[in-house]
Motif scaffolding. Structure first.
Motif, PDB file in Angstrom:
ATOM      1  N   THR C  44     -36.975  14.771  39.846  1.00 17.16           N
ATOM      2  CA  THR C  44     -36.354  15.138  38.577  1.00 17.16           C
ATOM      3  C   THR C  44     -35.411  16.324  38.763  1.00 17.16           C
ATOM      4  OG1 THR C  44     -38.292  14.328  37.406  1.00 17.16           O
ATOM      5  CG2 THR C  44     -36.837  15.807  36.200  1.00 17.16           C
ATOM      6  N   GLN C  88     -37.037  11.128  31.964  1.00 16.20           N
ATOM      7  CA  GLN C  88     -38.365  10.609  32.254  1.00 16.20           C
ATOM      8  C   GLN C  88     -39.060  10.221  30.958  1.00 16.20           C
ATOM      9  OE1 GLN C  88     -40.038  13.126  35.150  1.00 16.20           O
ATOM     10  NE2 GLN C  88     -42.035  12.136  35.160  1.00 16.20           N
ATOM     11  N   ASP C 170     -34.622   7.987  35.401  1.00 18.85           N
ATOM     12  CA  ASP C 170     -35.850   8.663  35.832  1.00 18.85           C
ATOM     13  C   ASP C 170     -37.071   7.908  35.317  1.00 18.85           C
ATOM     14  OD1 ASP C 170     -37.485  10.470  36.973  1.00 18.85           O
ATOM     15  OD2 ASP C 170     -36.697  12.230  35.928  1.00 18.85           O
ATOM     16  N   GLU C 171     -37.810   7.270  36.215  1.00 18.45           N
ATOM     17  CA  GLU C 171     -39.054   6.552  35.908  1.00 18.45           C
ATOM     18  C   GLU C 171     -38.932   5.683  34.658  1.00 18.45           C
ATOM     19  OE1 GLU C 171     -42.622   8.623  36.458  1.00 18.45           O
ATOM     20  OE2 GLU C 171     -41.789  10.033  37.904  1.00 18.45           O
TER      21      GLU C 171
HETATM   22 MG   LIG Z   1     -40.291  13.842  37.617  1.00 19.95          MG
END
Ligand SMILES: [Mg+2]
Ligand SMILES: Nc1ncnc2c1ncn2[C@@H]1O[C@H](COP(=O)(O)OP(=O)(O)O)[C@@H](O)[C@H]1O
Lengths: 641, 401, 245
Positions: C44, C88, C170-171
């Protein structure tokens, strides 16, 4: 003033030793008429003859005479007279024995006029300088200080030697130095005395007396023979011209007022100098009309500009020392410069102390806010009102307990409790329900602040209530003539230190402190570790508000207690917290120091204008936040945002 | 979304027609002598405050910037127009006096006499630099919008650039406002210190018009300004711009990652609304008659926020409701209109207790009705679709009976 | 193929802790890249550095044909340069409708005064975009009312609407049902046909389905790079992923 010299000599001859019992009454009788109807013109002569008599009774007689306590009875003798109803109680001047009473019309009271009394007083000083009563000697010194007299210098010097009281002796030496500096017999002695001058107000006054100047118009620009020039005067052109005109060295210009008068007088049938009055609505038109009048001889012509310029250029206006001796002037200038430098140093120390005490107040006012802001992330606009609650608590306690020391001892913890409870109530009733809505919290607490202020106004009225400090806190700690600090401020400083230590200890050494720091740094994590943020919030709110209450008592002691007093501190407190850095005790300390120092510093640069000082301070803080948006001691970590 | 044309939106129609009814009604009633001139002025002033409240709603309700300084811009607008009103009028009066003298007055004499008249209270007899153009109406009219705009631009640029947000920003605006009012309190600020500017109700060149007529003119002007600004504000918050503003309020970092220059948007709103407040102030103070530094103190701006909060944020018309309700109630309570309550042991005088009521009432609104009056209105309106149906049924049922 | 984004020797530490340590990374256009690594590896933070949220202590981040230095640009400027980012945690504007969310993201002028003057923005594209991410029927719903997966898609839809050249995700699959994951994979693969896409993901299965080059991060450094099979065979990677298990 040879008289005084001779009187002094007479005194010296007499000395303090065994005294010849010389009666005064015969000498008085010799001058009876002139004593009874004393006048400013011949009183000195009379005093001289009386002194020549050498009687020890002269001093009490002079004192009584001066106080209108001497009468002349029908037998022609002088007595001390005490008026008792319709009679005079008489006392013999020489023996001091009671001499019976006479009808009030049978004796005449001596009423010397102001001029005569002045001469008597001056003559008395030398007696008093050696008076056995210390109070009288001090009074004499004070009188001589007020009214310095070169002729009394030898008498003063003579009295130093046998002065028994060391304090008065020091006073005499100081005064002798000052008198020598001004009136000493030769320049060398004077310079020596000047060099030994101290920093007291009186010593500085002597220096400025020596350095006094006169303003003169110097014809042809050169100073008169023998005069020592201090420098050209700081007058502007118009003022110099006025002086030159007064001295007849420059032609008088025609003022606008004179012009308008001349024009007004010359109005006939709506015309002036061949022009309609209505056209005279500008400066240029009026001058033109005036010149036309002058050309016709109906007004004084305006002097040529060139003549005025020429006069201004060829004559100077100078400041000239009254003192004639260059060496003395140089010594005095040097001493004066040294004095100024010393004064500036002491002024800086004084300013530092002022700033320190202001910073302590800001610290006390802001630390509670910093704690609550740090832990809960909310701004409490009612914080200022907690200060007010504390102050009014102190006031109420004082109305119940009359002893100021005792009431203060009661008021401090009580103010902590009242304000603290109010804070807990505010947290439970309002702030807790506005979690995560900081802006609404700000406004809601503002609503509380308005209500509390108005309630205080309704209960205690609008006029300021005093919070009197105990005697041992009154007055100032005077360190030098330029450095002093009031004891209340010292006490507030100590109080701030105590609270600083207490809070640091609480945060660092206790379980509660650990939990508070945990919640400050990462509320989510703290909650997940079993710390109840609600309880922490309530406790810190109580603590922060309680400290505000104590600050209220402290502030009330040196300012006054009004319903608006809190509002005056709230913005400064915010500034302190924001500048210092949220959630840090030392940040708040630094913020308070910076803001207190800054405010005093700006006030010092512009002493006449404290409003402007505050304006500039706030602007500075806005600029400061540009550079360090998170304050002096920024909060760390990923969750700081 | 701009799917409905602006002018047909129900809130725009409602606001504009309310304003029309109000001005017409007030005019008729004033002409008939049913309401006093001072009440007409109160109405006009209230409309100006509503205008400021709408601006505040744009800044706070939509963009999320709790500015505690917008009433300062309002005050600056008042000062800007007040300078012209005071100077032009004083010069008229002074010139008339000087004309009595044998010589006709020169411009310099008029100037000096006017300056002495205006600045005598602060011990000066010359016009300070900022009054140089004060005798020209158009300059001061420009100043009404440009000075607040410029101040807001500089302040906003500094504050937004350093990413000051939330309560920090509020405190910063409050501090800035405090600095401004303290500066104005000084005697040598050039604006008559704490005396402020007075006699603003006398309009130069219109001294022959009675106050009863002037007050109506100002009421119309205030209503027109409010109506105009309302439409402008509605247009502003419609479409993508308004969407961006609300996005700033809710998550400005996210908006930044969409490529929006958040600081620029904030600056536009902050500056634009400051100018609107300047205009509102310029209309307000000629009706109030006097403007002084106390009007610029931070507390005035906090009250503005309170009005908007009570009215309900983020609807524009909610701000109008709040400002009108609170300021009219406030003048009713403090003007002695509300009857005192005698409790036997204590008499509640509303002049004393109104602020307590307001403060606590505001806390209650924040806690219990965060949507404010607007929320209440909306809840009623949502119930309404059933209400007409029911009356229709009733109407249908009636003939049968 | 010259790189679109070139990160070289970038380091960043927080209070002395090195979150990113001499990281180098490059991606061309079009390309899909998966970045994997254990928790706290700095994935991140890497995205924060590229998008300007965090400034590196040292190193350079170069972008595009004009070789701009991203470390000097503001977040909004970087976004306008064509770097889109999905966080995220799904972050959409909950208080606004799906339509408004997409309209905000549409590629168009971003300057405040131009936006105020109604410049740019072509709302015709919004329904099509919504259809792409499966939100066709939800255009007028408040984003806050959407399910978690729908929010993720809305966010991806917003990214697509802004037509970035580089997409940082992100994810995306965290908290999704298997069928939602399937759909997400499709959307990302579609996107990667015309642009660079960097996907950070924990879930090996998801990465496998993306079928692209993989970069493994560990303690702020690149541990390995290559196909998924290649990196999973790397003993160091096995050590990092399994050695601590
Ligand atoms: Mg992360
Ligand atoms: N703003 C910050 N302040 C302090 N530490 C941070 C900050 N941002 C990230 N970190 C730390 O850097 C490390 C890498 O974090 P991150 O990039 O979120 O890892 P991940 O690979 O799981 O996404 C973590 O140890 C994290 O605690």
């Amino acid at each position: 003033m040879t008289l005084i010299l001779r009187l002094a000599l007479a005194l010296m001859l007499l000395g303090p030793g065994p005294v010849l019992a010389q009666d005064l009454q015969p000498a008085l009788q010799a001058e009876a008429e002139r004593v009874e109807r004393a006048s400013r013109r011949h009183v000195e002569e009379v005093l001289e003859t009386l002194a020549a008599n050498g009687s020890p009774n002269l001093q009490p007689f002079l004192e009584a005479w001066q106080d209108k306590g001497v009468v002349r009875a029908e037998d022609g003798l002088f007595y001390y007279g005490q008026r008792e109803g319709d009679v005079w109680a008489l006392t013999d001047i020489d023996s001091g024995a009671e001499a019976g009473t006479v009808d009030r019309r049978a004796a005449r009271q001596l009423k010397p006029n102001a001029g005569v009394r002045g001469v008597i007083a001056a003559a008395l000083v030398q007696f008093q300088l050696s008076d056995p009563r210390p109070g009288a000697r001090r009074a004499a010194l004070a009188s001589l200080e007020r009214d310095p007299d070169a002729a009394l210098l030898p008498a003063l010097r003579a009295s130093i030697e046998d002065e028994p009281d060391p304090a008065i002796r020091a006073l005499k030496t100081d005064l002798e130095r000052r008198l020598t500096a001004r009136f000493g017999e030769d320049p060398a002695a004077r310079i020596a005395a000047i060099d030994r001058l101290g920093a007291s107000v009186q010593d500085r006054a002597v220096l400025s007396r020596i350095l006094a100047t006169d303003r003169i118009v110097a014809e042809g620009g050169a100073a008169p023979e023998g005069a020592i020039v201090a420098g050209p005067s700081d007058l502007d052109e118009a003022e110099r011209l006025a002086l030159l005109v007064e001295a007849g060295l420059a032609p008088a210009p025609v003022t606008r007022m004179a012009r308008d008068m001349a024009l007004t007088v010359a109005i006939t049938d709506g015309m002036v100098a061949g022009r309609p009055v209505a056209t005279l609505e500008s400066e240029a038109a009026r001058w033109e009309a005036y010149e036309a009048l002058a050309a016709g001889g109906a007004a004084r012509p305006r002097p040529a500009e060139a003549a005025i310029a020429e006069a201004l250029a060829s004559h100077a206006v100078l400041d000239i020392y009254r003192e004639a001796d260059a060496g003395v002037i140089a010594a005095a200038e040097a001493a004066s410069a040294a004095q100024s430098a010393r004064l500036a140093r002491h002024g800086a120390v004084d300013l530092g102390l002022d700033a320190l005490s202001l910073a302590s107040i800001y610290f006390l006012a802001a630390i509670g806010l910093a704690v609550t802001f740090g832990v809960m992330g909310v701004i409490n606009m009612a914080h200022g009102e907690f200060i007010m609650i504390g102050a009014y608590t102190g006031y109420v306690v004082q109305t119940i307990i009359p002893d100021y020391t005792l009431s203060l001892i009661v008021a401090l913890p009580l103010a902590f409790c009242t304000a603290g409870l109010a804070g807990v109530a505010l947290e439970r009733l309002v702030i807790r329900h506005l979690m995560h809505r900081p802006l609404e919290t700000l406004l809601a607490t503002f609503g509380i602040s308005v209500a509390l202020q108005q309630i205080a106004k309704n209960v205690f009225g609008t006029q300021a209530r005093p919070l009197t400090s105990p005697d041992w806190l009154a007055g100032s700690w005077i360190i030098s003539d330029a450095i002093s600090i009031s004891w209340i401020r010292v006490a507030i400083f100590v109080l701030a230190l105590v609270f600083l230590a207490a809070i640091v200890a609480l945060l660092r050494r206790t379980r509660l402190g650990l939990e508070v720091r945990a919640v400050t740094q990462n509320p989510g994590m703290a909650a997940s570790m079993g710390i109840d943020p609600g309880r922490i919030g309530m406790l810190t709110f109580g603590l922060g508000s309680g400290i505000a209450g104590v600050a209220g008592v402290a502030i009330g002691l040196y300012a006054q207690v009004t319903s608006e007093m809190g509002a005056g501190y709230i913005v400064q407190s915010f500034m302190t917290v924001v500048v210092g850095g949220v959630g840090s005790v030392f940040g708040t300390l630094a913020g308070a120091g910076l803001i207190g120092g800054l405010q005093k510093g700006i006030e010092w640069l512009n002493p006449s204008n404290t409003l402007a000082a505050q304006t500039f301070m706030i602007l500075f803080i806005i600029a400061f936040i540009q550079i360090r948006p998170r304050g002096i001691v920024p909060q760390k970590g990923r969750f700081a945002q | 979304m701009t799917r409905t044309p602006l002018i047909r939106r129900p809130d725009v129609i409602a606001v504009l027609s309310c304003l029309a009814v109000l001005t017409l009604g007030a005019t008729l009633m004033a002409e008939a002598g049913l309401i006093s001139t001072s009440f007409v002025k109160t109405l006009g002033k209230t409309l100006c405050l509503c205008l400021a409240a709408v601006a505040m709603d744009l800044v706070w309700g939509y963009t999320g910037i709790l500015s505690l300084g917008h009433m300062a811009f309002f005050g600056i607008g008042g000062y800007a127009i007040g300078m012209w009103l005071m100077r032009a009028r004083t010069e008229d009066v002074v010139a008339a006096q000087l004309a009595q003298r044998p010589l006709p007055p020169t411009p310099a004499e008029v100037d000096q006499a006017a300056a002495t008249q205006i600045f005598g209270v602060v011990g000066s007899d010359t016009f300070p630099w900022m009054w140089v153009f004060a005798d020209m109406l158009w300059v001061q009219l420009l100043a009404v919008v440009l000075v607040p705009g410029l101040l807001a631009l500089v302040f906003g640029w500094l504050a937004f650039r350093s990413r000051v947000t939330g309560v920090y920003l509020s405190i910063l605006t409050q501090a800035g406002t405090l600095a401004l009012s303290l500066w104005l309190f000084q005697n040598d600020s050039g604006l008559r210190g704490n005396n402020g500017l007075s006699g603003l109700q006398n309009i130069p060149g219109l001294t022959h018009v009675p106050q009863s007529t002037l007050s109506l003119w100002f009421l119309w002007a205030s209503a027109a300004a409010l109506g105009g600004f309302y439409v402008l504000a509605r247009w502003t918050v419609a479409a993508r711009f308004g969407s961006a503003l609300r996005a700033i309020r809710d998550d400005e970092a996210r908006l930044r990652f969409l490529g929006y220059d958040v600081e620029g948007f904030k600056l536009v709103v902050f500056t634009g609304t400051s100018m609107a407040c300047g205009v509102a102030g310029a209309l307000y103070y000629p009706q109030a008659g006097i403007v002084n530094p106390a009007e610029i103190a931070p507390i005035a701006s906090i009250y503005l926020a309170v009005w908007v909060a009570i009215g309900g944020r983020g609807h524009l018309w909610g701000a109008i409701l709040g400002a009108a309700a609170v300021s009219l109630l406030s003048s009713w309570f403090t003007g002695g209109g509300a009857p005192d309550i005698d409790l036997g042991v204590y008499v509640i005088r509303w002049t004393d207790w109104w602020l307590v009521l307001l403060g606590l009432g505001f806390v209650a609104v924040t806690l219990l009705a965060p949507q404010g009056l607007a929320g209440l209105v909306l809840r009623l309106a949502r119930r309404r679709p059933e209400a007409p149906a029911r009356t229709l049924e009733a109407a249908r049922a009636e003939p049968g009976e | 193929m010259s790189a679109l984004l070139e990160v070289s020797g970038v380091s960043k530490s927080f209070d002395g802790f090195k979150a990113i340590d001499g990281l180098s990374f490059a991606i061309g256009e079009p390309e899909m890249r998966a970045v994997i690594g254990p928790n706290g590896a700095g994935k991140t933070t890497f995205m924060d550095l590229v998008t300007g949220k965090t400034r590196p202590d040292s190193g350079t981040i170069r972008w595009g044909e004009r070789i701009l230095d991203l470390t000097r640009l503001s977040e909004s400027r970087i976004a306008r340069e064509g770097i889109g980012r999905k966080f995220q945690k799904p972050t959409v504007f909950e208080d606004q409708s799906v339509w408004e969310n997409l309209a905000l993201a549409l590629r168009a002028v971003r300057r405040p005064l131009r936006v105020l003057a109604r410049a740019g923005a072509d709302p015709e594209r919004i329904p099509a975009l919504a259809a792409d991410v499966g939100l066709k029927g939800a255009l007028d719903r408040r984003a806050g009312e959407l399910s978690h997966g729908q929010k993720q898609w809305l966010e991806i839809g917003m990214l697509l609407a802004s037509e970035p050249r580089l997409l940082l995700v992100d994810e995306p699959a965290a908290g999704m049902t298997p069928s939602e994951r399937e759909k997400t994979t499709t959307i990302l693969r579609e996107a990667a046909k015309t642009r660079a896409v960097v996907v950070v993901e924990h879930d090996m299965e998801f990465v496998r389905r993306l079928n692209c080059r993989v970069t493994v991060l560990h303690e702020g450094r690149v541990l390995a790079e290559g196909s998924l099979d290649h990196v999973t065979a790397d003993p160091q990677v096995i050590d990092v992923y399994l050695g601590r298990g």
